[in-house]
Design a protein around this motif. Sequence first.
Motif, PDB file in Angstrom:
ATOM      1  N   ARG A   1      77.901  36.540  23.522  1.00 36.60           N
ATOM      2  CA  ARG A   1      78.083  36.594  22.067  1.00 36.60           C
ATOM      3  C   ARG A   1      77.995  38.016  21.516  1.00 36.60           C
ATOM      4  O   ARG A   1      77.157  38.817  21.936  1.00 36.60           O
ATOM      5  N   ALA A   2      78.886  38.283  20.567  1.00 36.86           N
ATOM      6  CA  ALA A   2      78.890  39.603  19.927  1.00 36.86           C
ATOM      7  C   ALA A   2      78.045  39.605  18.659  1.00 36.86           C
ATOM      8  O   ALA A   2      78.000  40.610  17.958  1.00 36.86           O
ATOM      9  N   PHE A   3      77.406  38.481  18.364  1.00 38.45           N
ATOM     10  CA  PHE A   3      76.536  38.438  17.173  1.00 38.45           C
ATOM     11  C   PHE A   3      75.242  39.152  17.519  1.00 38.45           C
ATOM     12  O   PHE A   3      74.256  38.549  17.898  1.00 38.45           O
ATOM     13  N   VAL A   4      75.282  40.461  17.444  1.00 42.62           N
ATOM     14  CA  VAL A   4      74.084  41.226  17.772  1.00 42.62           C
ATOM     15  C   VAL A   4      73.620  41.967  16.542  1.00 42.62           C
ATOM     16  O   VAL A   4      74.405  42.553  15.814  1.00 42.62           O
ATOM     17  N   TYR A   5      72.388  41.805  16.247  1.00 44.88           N
ATOM     18  CA  TYR A   5      71.781  42.823  15.399  1.00 44.88           C
ATOM     19  C   TYR A   5      70.331  42.879  15.812  1.00 44.88           C
ATOM     20  O   TYR A   5      69.557  42.007  15.561  1.00 44.88           O
ATOM     21  N   SER A   6      70.064  43.899  16.595  1.00 42.97           N
ATOM     22  CA  SER A   6      68.711  44.054  17.114  1.00 42.97           C
ATOM     23  C   SER A   6      67.961  44.990  16.187  1.00 42.97           C
ATOM     24  O   SER A   6      67.910  44.767  14.992  1.00 42.97           O
ATOM     25  N   GLU A   7      67.443  46.042  16.692  1.00 43.64           N
ATOM     26  CA  GLU A   7      66.699  46.953  15.830  1.00 43.64           C
ATOM     27  C   GLU A   7      67.623  47.555  14.776  1.00 43.64           C
ATOM     28  O   GLU A   7      68.693  48.052  15.096  1.00 43.64           O
ATOM     29  N   PHE A   8      67.184  47.500  13.551  1.00 43.04           N
ATOM     30  CA  PHE A   8      68.012  48.036  12.480  1.00 43.04           C
ATOM     31  C   PHE A   8      68.109  49.549  12.646  1.00 43.04           C
ATOM     32  O   PHE A   8      67.113  50.232  12.786  1.00 43.04           O
ATOM     33  N   ASP A   9      69.335  50.047  12.657  1.00 41.52           N
ATOM     34  CA  ASP A   9      69.486  51.473  12.927  1.00 41.52           C
ATOM     35  C   ASP A   9      69.903  52.244  11.675  1.00 41.52           C
ATOM     36  O   ASP A   9      70.477  53.317  11.753  1.00 41.52           O
ATOM     37  N   ASP A  10      69.626  51.658  10.511  1.00 38.58           N
ATOM     38  CA  ASP A  10      69.808  52.356   9.258  1.00 38.58           C
ATOM     39  C   ASP A  10      71.260  52.608   8.879  1.00 38.58           C
ATOM     40  O   ASP A  10      71.536  53.387   7.994  1.00 38.58           O
ATOM     41  N   THR A  11      72.193  51.985   9.560  1.00 31.58           N
ATOM     42  CA  THR A  11      73.576  52.151   9.105  1.00 31.58           C
ATOM     43  C   THR A  11      73.933  50.948   8.235  1.00 31.58           C
ATOM     44  O   THR A  11      73.563  50.868   7.092  1.00 31.58           O
ATOM     45  N   ASP A  12      74.596  49.984   8.821  1.00 36.84           N
ATOM     46  CA  ASP A  12      75.082  48.830   8.072  1.00 36.84           C
ATOM     47  C   ASP A  12      75.185  47.712   9.086  1.00 36.84           C
ATOM     48  O   ASP A  12      75.838  47.866  10.114  1.00 36.84           O
ATOM     49  N   ARG A  13      74.519  46.593   8.800  1.00 32.51           N
ATOM     50  CA  ARG A  13      74.575  45.474   9.752  1.00 32.51           C
ATOM     51  C   ARG A  13      76.029  45.101  10.080  1.00 32.51           C
ATOM     52  O   ARG A  13      76.343  44.684  11.190  1.00 32.51           O
ATOM     53  N   HIS A  14      76.896  45.275   9.081  1.00 31.16           N
ATOM     54  CA  HIS A  14      78.318  44.983   9.240  1.00 31.16           C
ATOM     55  C   HIS A  14      78.909  45.742  10.431  1.00 31.16           C
ATOM     56  O   HIS A  14      79.858  45.286  11.072  1.00 31.16           O
ATOM     57  N   ALA A  15      78.351  46.910  10.721  1.00 26.35           N
ATOM     58  CA  ALA A  15      78.977  47.803  11.695  1.00 26.35           C
ATOM     59  C   ALA A  15      78.401  47.684  13.104  1.00 26.35           C
ATOM     60  O   ALA A  15      78.943  48.248  14.054  1.00 26.35           O
ATOM     61  N   GLN A  16      77.317  46.946  13.264  1.00 24.10           N
ATOM     62  CA  GLN A  16      76.602  47.014  14.543  1.00 24.10           C
ATOM     63  C   GLN A  16      77.352  46.429  15.727  1.00 24.10           C
ATOM     64  O   GLN A  16      77.387  47.004  16.815  1.00 24.10           O
ATOM     65  N   ALA A  17      77.925  45.244  15.570  1.00 25.52           N
ATOM     66  CA  ALA A  17      78.575  44.609  16.720  1.00 25.52           C
ATOM     67  C   ALA A  17      79.740  45.456  17.214  1.00 25.52           C
ATOM     68  O   ALA A  17      79.888  45.702  18.417  1.00 25.52           O
ATOM     69  N   TYR A  18      80.547  45.922  16.292  1.00 28.30           N
ATOM     70  CA  TYR A  18      81.686  46.765  16.656  1.00 28.30           C
ATOM     71  C   TYR A  18      81.193  48.012  17.406  1.00 28.30           C
ATOM     72  O   TYR A  18      81.719  48.386  18.451  1.00 28.30           O
ATOM     73  N   ALA A  19      80.134  48.614  16.862  1.00 28.91           N
ATOM     74  CA  ALA A  19      79.624  49.848  17.472  1.00 28.91           C
ATOM     75  C   ALA A  19      79.107  49.604  18.889  1.00 28.91           C
ATOM     76  O   ALA A  19      79.275  50.437  19.771  1.00 28.91           O
ATOM     77  N   GLU A  20      78.508  48.447  19.123  1.00 26.19           N
ATOM     78  CA  GLU A  20      77.964  48.179  20.460  1.00 26.19           C
ATOM     79  C   GLU A  20      79.034  47.713  21.442  1.00 26.19           C
ATOM     80  O   GLU A  20      78.925  47.954  22.642  1.00 26.19           O
ATOM     81  N   PHE A  21      80.046  47.000  20.956  1.00 32.36           N
ATOM     82  CA  PHE A  21      80.989  46.366  21.886  1.00 32.36           C
ATOM     83  C   PHE A  21      82.293  47.127  22.106  1.00 32.36           C
ATOM     84  O   PHE A  21      82.800  47.155  23.224  1.00 32.36           O
TER      85      PHE A  21
END
Length: 668
Positions: free
Chosen positions: A302-322
């Motif tokens: 699953r690409a529904f990842v939001y682990s430690e908040f990295d101060d950007t935007d939750r919207h951007a996390q999955a794309y950034a990781e995958f």
Amino acid sequence: EDGYDLWLRHAPLEGEALDALTVRPLAVVSDQAGNATVDIALAELRAGLSNMTGRAVATAAEPGATLIALDCDHPQIADGGAFSLNGSSNGLTVYAFEPLGCLYGAYALLRDLAQGTPLGEIGYSDAPAMPLRMLNHWDNPDGHVERGYAGRSIFDWWHLPERLDQRMIDYARANASIGINGVVVNNVNARAFMLEPRYIVKLARLADAWRPYGIRVYLSARFSAPRDIGGLPTADPLDPAVRAWWKAKADEIYAAIPDFGGFLVKANSEGQPGPQDYGRTHADGANMMAEALGDRGTVIWRAFVYSEFDDTDRHAQAYAEFVPLDGQFAPNVIVQVKNGAIDFQPREPFHPMFGAMPNTRLMLEAQITKEYLGFASHLAFLAPMWEEVLEADTGHGATVAEVVAPVGMAGVANTGSDRNWSGSDFDQANWYAFGRLAWDPSLSSETIAREWAAQTFSRAPAFLDSVVPMMLGSREAVVDYMTPLGLAHLMDTGHHYGPAPWVCDLERPEWNPCYYHRADAHGIGFDRTERGTHALAQYAPSVAAQWADPATTDPIWLLWFHRVSWDHPMPSGRSLWAELVHRYDSGVAAVDAMAATWADLAPYVDAQRHRAVTENLAIQANEARWWRDASLAYWQSVNGRELPAGTPSPAHALDYYRSLTFPEAPGN
Ligand code: BDP
């Protein structure tokens, strides 16, 4: 009627449709009788036809009979469940290459007949557009369903494997009738013990029961299982002992379930363990498990990842990781992506990962259970929401439907132990629509609503002409009274029941509604442009361009991508503030209109189900007003503005809404 029969009621026909089936005796036959799947198709046709005609159906060809025949090893039809319905002078033949195609053809024929289409007018070929059409159950082994609003889990792990509830067969039948061919039986927040031998025998019993219906079983696997139940000191995917553990586990499962589908994995998200715990990537973790399965099955990561908040935007996390991992996943890995980048909101723009990973197999994850759309008591037909996503042009040369078609779709199930399966009669339509869209994403919401309503309630044209538009507008009503103009995630935290835009004190920023709306005296909305978090740049340039300027952004996405002043001029000529109020009021009015429409439809619906829907609409009408009033009271407390002239004030002061608590709301 209590709704248990779903869309498979096969109510008595009348007129021409009945005549076509009763001019001569009716027989349903197949040379492949004896095959378990063909036998189900024969039994379904015989029972369905006998219900619809009120007559017995013969099981052998008789001279002069109308013959419905199943030919299930026809070389000219493709495999994978395709079929062809061919009328002839003395009846109709279902052609398929394999028994499953005959079963799908039988259900399609019954669907057409149940809508009142005369037998002689039925003739077409069909095939599933996507290979994987799956349900994901968020069911826990103790019977609790995460985000479930239809009672307890339908899976009786306590009594399996000895006891197989009839519901397990009726469930498989309902799924097969809409083409669903894979089921993940347990929650993505998985318990490792479900991989233990005593659970494998339980799962094997289900797999045996569902195999004739073309359904493969899958398990959600907890990434740390080698530690949790395997006695190993680590779950590091590059550790040889860990790899050997998963390989042995896969072998053990395949020995019991030769067609086991594979593992669904939620890793490094919301506290779940994952490869990043060991400094490894999602690809390292997924590929390790994929190697254990080999060519026997699939890892759905699953690409529904939001682990430690990295101060950007939750919207951007999955794309950034995958997206940087594109091309690194093994061929038997699928990455499963939610329809939008946040989380199953009433409306979200499509996820920017679609189209952005051309060398990775991406699958769409939709939520059938209505965690964020009023639970089971609000009437919201979700096909228009999924259609909106599937049709979206990713700007990478394909629509979302085209990106996922080679792989598939998963829907988070809304089933439970309630007699009506889904917590409400109209929520059955969402299960139905999910299956139909996974089979054929080009079907319109209107076609699906019509099919479903005709089979579930009444095929009377006057009923359908009224209920179908009501269904089609229902999701927009929810958007309007909960989160209009691109707002999102304003529900109370934890259980997600009701409005709470004022919540701002939770530990992690992205847990708070105020993080999403960012309202203050000057304006409201989340700036995702280059002046803000720049998450918009994750979309292809042509798509990002459509949403870059608040003046030209479609109002339905405005506050998703932009922060604007309360006076921002809207295309309607109203200010943003006046438009917001207008949308809340439209949502409330739409619910009142649904209730009035439904009241008029009493003559077409049995009393039991009519009343059940009426009662839900009364809840929805109250809660729509609650959403509107609580939201407006809060926005007024922030912006200090009067409501536009002629608009009713909230029924209570803000403090009243803030004081409400709901210990009885289904939890998470
Ligand atoms: C959220 C749900 C949560 C799930 C999570 C997920 O609130 O219960 O565990 O998604 O998809 O929508 O993993």
